[in-house]
Design an enzyme around this catalytic site. Structure first.
Site, PDB file in Angstrom:
ATOM      1  CD1 TRP A 122      -2.637  -1.578   0.316  1.00 28.89           C
ATOM      2  CD2 TRP A 122      -1.905  -2.323   2.155  1.00 28.89           C
ATOM      3  NE1 TRP A 122      -3.184  -2.902   0.464  1.00 28.89           N
ATOM      4  CE2 TRP A 122      -2.758  -3.303   1.784  1.00 28.89           C
ATOM      5  CE3 TRP A 122      -1.225  -2.426   3.460  1.00 28.89           C
ATOM      6  CZ2 TRP A 122      -3.062  -4.354   2.464  1.00 28.89           C
ATOM      7  CZ3 TRP A 122      -1.380  -3.630   4.162  1.00 28.89           C
ATOM      8  CH2 TRP A 122      -2.509  -4.505   3.566  1.00 28.89           C
ATOM      9  CG  HIS A 123       3.877   2.190   1.438  1.00 25.70           C
ATOM     10  ND1 HIS A 123       4.969   1.754   2.566  1.00 25.70           N
ATOM     11  CD2 HIS A 123       2.784   2.432   2.216  1.00 25.70           C
ATOM     12  CE1 HIS A 123       4.368   1.905   3.740  1.00 25.70           C
ATOM     13  NE2 HIS A 123       3.037   2.190   3.862  1.00 25.70           N
ATOM     14  CB  ALA A 157       2.027   9.288  -2.245  1.00 29.12           C
ATOM     15  CB  THR A 168       4.458   6.492   1.898  1.00 29.59           C
ATOM     16  OG1 THR A 168       3.684   5.489   2.202  1.00 29.59           O
ATOM     17  CG2 THR A 168       5.347   5.884   0.738  1.00 29.59           C
ATOM     18  CG  ASN A 169       0.805   8.999   6.663  1.00 33.29           C
ATOM     19  OD1 ASN A 169       0.193   9.740   5.877  1.00 33.29           O
ATOM     20  ND2 ASN A 169       0.230   8.838   8.060  1.00 33.29           N
TER      21      ASN A 169
HETATM   22  C1  LIG Z   1      -3.873  -0.099   4.302  1.00 34.14           C
HETATM   23  C2  LIG Z   1      -3.003   0.780   4.405  1.00 34.14           C
HETATM   24  C3  LIG Z   1      -2.108   1.044   5.344  1.00 34.14           C
HETATM   25  C4  LIG Z   1      -0.811   1.894   5.310  1.00 34.14           C
HETATM   26  N1  LIG Z   1      -0.075   1.905   6.574  1.00 34.14           N
HETATM   27  C5  LIG Z   1       0.593   2.987   6.452  1.00 34.14           C
HETATM   28  C6  LIG Z   1       1.600   3.141   7.708  1.00 34.14           C
HETATM   29  O1  LIG Z   1       1.375   2.203   8.619  1.00 34.14           O
HETATM   30  N2  LIG Z   1       2.618   4.227   7.638  1.00 34.14           N
HETATM   31  C7  LIG Z   1       2.615   4.777   6.658  1.00 34.14           C
HETATM   32  O2  LIG Z   1       3.725   5.918   6.856  1.00 34.14           O
HETATM   33  N3  LIG Z   1       1.966   4.711   5.470  1.00 34.14           N
HETATM   34  C8  LIG Z   1       1.086   3.959   5.389  1.00 34.14           C
HETATM   35  N4  LIG Z   1       0.245   3.786   4.199  1.00 34.14           N
HETATM   36  C9  LIG Z   1       0.549   4.655   3.118  1.00 34.14           C
HETATM   37  C10 LIG Z   1      -0.149   5.889   3.251  1.00 34.14           C
HETATM   38  O3  LIG Z   1      -1.328   5.760   4.038  1.00 34.14           O
HETATM   39  C11 LIG Z   1      -0.148   6.697   1.721  1.00 34.14           C
HETATM   40  O4  LIG Z   1       1.284   6.735   1.487  1.00 34.14           O
HETATM   41  C12 LIG Z   1      -0.743   8.062   2.211  1.00 34.14           C
HETATM   42  O5  LIG Z   1      -1.705   8.044   2.578  1.00 34.14           O
HETATM   43  C13 LIG Z   1      -0.543   8.569   0.633  1.00 34.14           C
HETATM   44  O6  LIG Z   1      -1.280   9.940   0.966  1.00 34.14           O
HETATM   45  P1  LIG Z   1      -1.791  10.807  -0.323  1.00 34.14           P
HETATM   46  O7  LIG Z   1      -2.241  12.041  -0.077  1.00 34.14           O
HETATM   47  O8  LIG Z   1      -0.809  10.555  -1.699  1.00 34.14           O
HETATM   48  O9  LIG Z   1      -3.293   9.851  -0.715  1.00 34.14           O
HETATM   49  P2  LIG Z   1      -4.298   9.548   0.050  1.00 34.14           P
HETATM   50  O10 LIG Z   1      -4.232   9.459   1.671  1.00 34.14           O
HETATM   51  O11 LIG Z   1      -4.832   8.222  -0.537  1.00 34.14           O
HETATM   52  O12 LIG Z   1      -5.412  10.834  -0.315  1.00 34.14           O
HETATM   53  C14 LIG Z   1      -6.203  10.954  -1.138  1.00 34.14           C
HETATM   54  C15 LIG Z   1      -7.451  11.674  -0.963  1.00 34.14           C
HETATM   55  O13 LIG Z   1      -7.904  11.988  -2.488  1.00 34.14           O
HETATM   56  C16 LIG Z   1      -9.391  11.738  -2.011  1.00 34.14           C
HETATM   57  N5  LIG Z   1      -9.965  11.664  -3.243  1.00 34.14           N
HETATM   58  C17 LIG Z   1      -9.960  10.423  -4.233  1.00 34.14           C
HETATM   59  N6  LIG Z   1     -10.737  10.781  -5.258  1.00 34.14           N
HETATM   60  C18 LIG Z   1     -11.098  12.103  -5.096  1.00 34.14           C
HETATM   61  C19 LIG Z   1     -11.798  12.826  -5.897  1.00 34.14           C
HETATM   62  N7  LIG Z   1     -12.423  12.324  -7.304  1.00 34.14           N
HETATM   63  N8  LIG Z   1     -12.388  13.908  -5.306  1.00 34.14           N
HETATM   64  C20 LIG Z   1     -12.100  14.241  -4.366  1.00 34.14           C
HETATM   65  N9  LIG Z   1     -11.265  13.606  -3.278  1.00 34.14           N
HETATM   66  C21 LIG Z   1     -10.560  12.454  -4.023  1.00 34.14           C
HETATM   67  C22 LIG Z   1      -9.433  10.595  -1.426  1.00 34.14           C
HETATM   68  O14 LIG Z   1     -10.667  10.412  -0.508  1.00 34.14           O
HETATM   69  C23 LIG Z   1      -8.438  10.695  -0.092  1.00 34.14           C
HETATM   70  O15 LIG Z   1      -8.746  11.435   0.950  1.00 34.14           O
HETATM   71  C24 LIG Z   1      -0.757   2.783   4.196  1.00 34.14           C
HETATM   72  C25 LIG Z   1      -1.686   2.716   3.240  1.00 34.14           C
HETATM   73  C26 LIG Z   1      -2.858   1.861   3.247  1.00 34.14           C
HETATM   74  C27 LIG Z   1      -3.792   1.846   2.055  1.00 34.14           C
END
Ligand SMILES: Cc1cc2nc3c(=O)[nH]c(=O)nc-3n(C[C@H](O)[C@H](O)[C@H](O)COP(=O)(O)OP(=O)(O)OC[C@H]3O[C@@H](n4cnc5c(N)ncnc54)[C@H](O)[C@@H]3O)c2cc1C
Length: 187
Positions: A122-123, A157, A168-169
């Site tokens: 999930w990264h 990300a 990645t968080n």
């Molecule tokens: C099951 C799981 C466990 C994880 N565990 C960890 C961990 O322990 N430690 C760690 O560091 N990382 C962890 N990660 C990874 C981390 O959560 C992600 O790398 C990080 O959240 C990515 O951030 P982002 O902002 O790129 O995307 P996201 O956090 O996915 O944010 C995207 C946002 O966009 C919104 N969105 C999507 N489409 C639309 C649209 N059309 N209109 C409006 N909004 C929309 C979504 O609802 C979401 O809120 C995990 C991921 C998963 C799936």
């Protein structure tokens, strides 16, 4: 894309183990871990060892549902039966009939096992990577601005150039804070 319907999730193929160096390292790791797990000082019941893989079947079994509760209530106690029966159950149900030591001893079988079982944790990153505007692989510039457009910024990300050797968080939060600070200070 799986379908033109926007409600259908896209298919993401991470192409894992496409680099033979990754495959070789994965096979060596599985062998090393298996050796440690069956070592008598760590595990007196080494014969019960089997690899847990997050296969589609296990994913379905992991969902919360009334049917899965019934299946778990049947399968759970079955693992407490006498050793010979338990090992038979593990081999037939979880290992498709092949004892795992036989898979470990066979390079091709182990490669097939690694390819079937590998999955990401999930990264995923880098679908919209940051880079110099002259870099043909870059989608956003070092400010997070989409190259070739005005006022479209990406701060998640996807802008990472490669997967960090870390979770990645926090890096996502750091990148988002930095890009949003820069945007706020422009106005
Ligand atoms: C099951 C799981 C466990 C994880 N565990 C960890 C961990 O322990 N430690 C760690 O560091 N990382 C962890 N990660 C990874 C981390 O959560 C992600 O790398 C990080 O959240 C990515 O951030 P982002 O902002 O790129 O995307 P996201 O956090 O996915 O944010 C995207 C946002 O966009 C919104 N969105 C999507 N489409 C639309 C649209 N059309 N209109 C409006 N909004 C929309 C979504 O609802 C979401 O809120 C995990 C991921 C998963 C799936």
């Amino acid at each position: 894309m799986a379908s033109p319907d926007p409600k259908t999730y896209p298919v993401a193929d991470l192409n894992l183990l496409s680099d033979t160096r990754d495959l070789e390292r994965m096979i060596a790791s599985v062998r090393l871990i298996a050796k440690l797990l069956v070592h008598p000082s760590l595990n007196p019941e080494g014969g019960d060892f089997f690899p847990a893989s997050y296969s589609p079947r296990i994913k379905r079994l992991s969902l919360y549902s009334a049917a899965n509760r019934i299946v778990a209530s049947i399968l759970g106690p079955m693992l407490d039966v006498p050793t010979v029966l338990r090992q038979l159950l593990i081999r037939l149900v979880l290992l498709n009939g092949t004892p795992f030591p036989a898979t470990l001893a066979d390079d091709r079988a182990l490669e097939a096992f690694a390819r079937e079982s590998v999955f990401g944790v999930w990264h995923p990153v880098g679908t919209c990577r940051m880079g110099d505007i002259a870099d043909p692989m870059a989608v956003v510039d070092p400010e997070g601005s989409v190259i070739g457009s005005d006022n479209i910024f990406v701060a998640d990300a996807s802008i990472m150039q490669r997967l960090p050797t870390a979770n990645t968080n926090i890096p996502v939060i750091m990148a988002a804070e930095k890009i949003s600070d820069a945007l706020l200070s422009r106005n």
